[in-house]
Design a protein around this motif. Structure first.
Motif, PDB file in Angstrom:
ATOM      1  N   ASN A  15       0.748  -1.142  -0.427  1.00 45.24           N
ATOM      2  CA  ASN A  15      -0.165   0.168  -0.031  1.00 45.24           C
ATOM      3  C   ASN A  15       1.172   1.170  -0.255  1.00 45.24           C
ATOM      4  O   ASN A  15       0.612   2.482  -0.439  1.00 45.24           O
ATOM      5  CB  ASN A  15      -1.101  -0.112   1.083  1.00 45.24           C
ATOM      6  N   THR A 178     -13.703  -4.996  -1.996  1.00 47.78           N
ATOM      7  CA  THR A 178     -13.458  -4.394  -1.204  1.00 47.78           C
ATOM      8  C   THR A 178     -14.191  -2.838  -1.550  1.00 47.78           C
ATOM      9  O   THR A 178     -14.067  -2.946  -3.006  1.00 47.78           O
ATOM     10  CB  THR A 178     -11.952  -4.600  -1.527  1.00 47.78           C
ATOM     11  N   ASP A 180     -13.868   1.525  -1.438  1.00 50.93           N
ATOM     12  CA  ASP A 180     -12.871   2.288  -1.528  1.00 50.93           C
ATOM     13  C   ASP A 180     -14.311   3.333  -1.330  1.00 50.93           C
ATOM     14  O   ASP A 180     -14.848   3.640  -2.020  1.00 50.93           O
ATOM     15  CB  ASP A 180     -12.389   2.172  -2.918  1.00 50.93           C
ATOM     16  N   CYS A 181     -13.575   3.992  -0.347  1.00 46.63           N
ATOM     17  CA  CYS A 181     -14.198   5.280   0.620  1.00 46.63           C
ATOM     18  C   CYS A 181     -13.841   6.808   0.207  1.00 46.63           C
ATOM     19  O   CYS A 181     -12.474   6.724   0.097  1.00 46.63           O
ATOM     20  CB  CYS A 181     -15.468   5.534   1.369  1.00 46.63           C
ATOM     21  N   LEU A 233      -9.858   8.879   2.444  1.00 48.03           N
ATOM     22  CA  LEU A 233      -9.503   7.654   2.004  1.00 48.03           C
ATOM     23  C   LEU A 233      -9.655   6.458   3.372  1.00 48.03           C
ATOM     24  O   LEU A 233      -9.111   6.867   4.034  1.00 48.03           O
ATOM     25  CB  LEU A 233      -8.051   7.355   1.019  1.00 48.03           C
ATOM     26  N   TRP A 235     -11.760   2.298   3.410  1.00 45.58           N
ATOM     27  CA  TRP A 235     -12.521   1.034   2.536  1.00 45.58           C
ATOM     28  C   TRP A 235     -13.113   0.099   4.339  1.00 45.58           C
ATOM     29  O   TRP A 235     -13.155  -0.268   4.870  1.00 45.58           O
ATOM     30  CB  TRP A 235     -11.488   0.428   2.043  1.00 45.58           C
ATOM     31  N   CYS A 255      -4.796   3.453   3.697  1.00 47.12           N
ATOM     32  CA  CYS A 255      -4.354   3.053   2.323  1.00 47.12           C
ATOM     33  C   CYS A 255      -4.184   1.882   1.510  1.00 47.12           C
ATOM     34  O   CYS A 255      -4.301   0.626   2.736  1.00 47.12           O
ATOM     35  CB  CYS A 255      -4.051   4.226   1.906  1.00 47.12           C
ATOM     36  N   MET A 259      -6.560  -0.097  -4.300  1.00 42.74           N
ATOM     37  CA  MET A 259      -6.721   1.115  -4.305  1.00 42.74           C
ATOM     38  C   MET A 259      -6.083   2.041  -6.112  1.00 42.74           C
ATOM     39  O   MET A 259      -6.988   2.890  -6.061  1.00 42.74           O
ATOM     40  CB  MET A 259      -6.296   2.316  -3.403  1.00 42.74           C
ATOM     41  N   THR A 262      -9.557   1.351  -8.585  1.00 45.97           N
ATOM     42  CA  THR A 262      -9.727   2.919  -8.120  1.00 45.97           C
ATOM     43  C   THR A 262      -9.099   3.991  -8.599  1.00 45.97           C
ATOM     44  O   THR A 262     -10.374   4.607  -9.936  1.00 45.97           O
ATOM     45  CB  THR A 262     -10.038   3.042  -6.465  1.00 45.97           C
ATOM     46  N   LEU A 269      -7.751   8.308  -4.868  1.00 44.06           N
ATOM     47  CA  LEU A 269      -8.290   8.451  -3.377  1.00 44.06           C
ATOM     48  C   LEU A 269      -6.997   8.989  -1.923  1.00 44.06           C
ATOM     49  O   LEU A 269      -6.895  10.000  -1.876  1.00 44.06           O
ATOM     50  CB  LEU A 269      -8.659   7.807  -2.811  1.00 44.06           C
TER      51      LEU A 269
END
Length: 423
Positions: A15, A178, A180-181, A233, A235, A255, A259, A262, A269
């Motif tokens: 990550n 998963t 991601d937000c 970010l 998740w 993170c 990601m 995305t 993100l």
């Protein structure tokens, strides 16, 4: 415009590499990596800091703040759950903005027992058992990541002796996503993006694709966001139960290594998180309208203990490839130009080399010298071996140079050994 200095700590895991890749090419960001334990970071980060004290050291905060002040760091990304927890609990002592949730949120996300307790009244929370009445069940450490220590239990004989550090859950046989937000400083959930985990290696997704955001997933994301406090970010992971309903596995405030999937849709993100923490307003998100699948394997980076300042390189089937240009070799040639390493083209090309270079749109300026020799001549006679290397697809030429001059020689498959990936 002054650049935003971003530190990634620790800087050696998957990550951390995703954070580097997401930020290092942004014109207004300067990326730093730092680690307490040497891993892969020094091969990736141009600005790399080693020997940082461990977070459990009594001098960590003082030394870490010195690092932040010296390098004028604006934003810090913690990449490990324990580090994220530490920073969440000590945000007021750290002299930089940190992409991490508040201490309550971090503590809940770190402990699955606390996570399931918080959401126990929602239908997406998996069943948690205090005593086992039927099998199969699934056990997972209360604190853990990357599926480490998780286990499907089919009968009593498979149970570990001590279950005190485990959460005992219903078995979820369905597919796993998963999600991601991204959340702003006011708690508004700005973005939700599900992705499937189709193949894993050591708990990391190595094959997956973006998936449709359904009302069910969107509802789960909003409930989680409403009950916790995120900054930037984050998740969560979900898996389908035997009735095809989504159930929560875990939530994380750091993170995720995948990601990148995305980001491949156009939504960076990590960069958006930096902007959020720096107080940028009216952040817009462009989510490209295509589906995308990701597959990856291990990559290798190298460090050789040979300093060279001159490269002698062949042309035909070395710089050229299948009637075109070898892109990786061209990358290396531009790397040499950036590092002020001389490049001498040495070739037996039968046509006018300058015309061929022009036809292939290769600048003559990439080469400090162009040495054109006859087909029956030996290349080693035209090479000064002082701090030099030789690149040629011809085995015979490489053998001659190696034996006569004693310098390192490389076929084009070994260009990776010479690449400097640091940014």
């Amino acid at each position: 415009m002054a650049k935003i200095n971003v530190l990634i700590f620790p800087a050696g895991e998957i990550n951390a590499i995703e954070l580097h890749d997401a930020l290092s090419s942004c014109v207004n960001i300067q990326v730093f990596g730092a680690s307490s334990v040497e891993r892969h970071g020094k091969y990736v980060f141009q600005n790399y800091i080693s020997n940082v004290p461990m977070i459990n050291s009594p001098v960590f905060i003082d030394k870490f703040n010195e690092l932040l002040i010296t390098n004028k760091i604006d934003v810090v990304f913690p990449t490990h759950d324990s580090v994220a927890d530490f920073f969440a609990a000590n945000q007021d002592k750290i002299h930089a903005k940190i992409v991490v949730a508040d201490s309550r949120t971090a503590a809940i996300c770190r402990d699955k027992e606390k996570t399931y307790e918080l959401f126990k009244n929602y239908d997406f929370c998996p069943q948690v058992f205090q005593e086992i009445k039927k099998y199969p069940i699934f056990i997972k450490p209360k604190q853990g990541q990357g599926a480490v220590g998780t286990c499907l239990i089919n009968n009593v004989n498979e149970l570990p002796q001590d279950l005190s550090d485990y959460v005992i859950c219903e078995y979820l046989p369905g597919i796993e996503y998963t999600v991601d937000c991204l959340t702003d400083l006011n708690g508004k959930l700005l973005f939700i993006s599900p992705r499937s985990r189709q193949r894993l290696m050591a708990g990391v997704t190595v094959s997956g694709q973006n998936e449709k955001l359904t009302p069910e997933i969107e509802k789960i994301a909003n409930i989680i966001n409403d009950n916790l406090t995120f900054k930037g970010l984050w998740w969560f992971q979900i898996k389908k139960d035997i009735c095809n309903k989504w159930k929560l596995l875990e939530i994380s405030t750091r993170c995720a290594g995948t990601m990148c999937l995305t980001r491949a849709k156009g939504v960076n993100l990590p960069l958006l998180s930096v902007y959020i923490l720096m107080g940028y307003e009216n952040i817009s998100i462009i989510n490209n309208n295509y589906d995308i699948k990701m597959d990856r394997a291990l990559i290798s980076r190298y460090q050789i203990n040979y300093d060279y300042n001159v490269v002698y390189i062949d042309f035909d089937d070395t710089i050229t490839w299948n009637n075109g240009v070898n892109l990786k070799v061209m990358w290396f040639l531009y790397q040499c130009q950036n590092l002020a390493i001389r490049v001498n083209l040495i070739t037996k090309h039968i046509n006018d080399i300058y015309n061929t270079l022009e036809k292939l749109s290769i600048s003559v300026g990439l080469f400090n010298e162009i040495i054109k020799i006859n087909p029956d001549e030996h290349k080693f006679r035209y090479i000064n071996p002082d701090k030099s290397i030789f690149i040629d697809n011809s085995y015979k030429e490489r053998v001659d140079v190696s034996k006569k001059l004693g310098i390192p020689v490389f076929d084009i498959d070994s260009i990776d050994v010479l690449m400097d990936w640091r940014m």
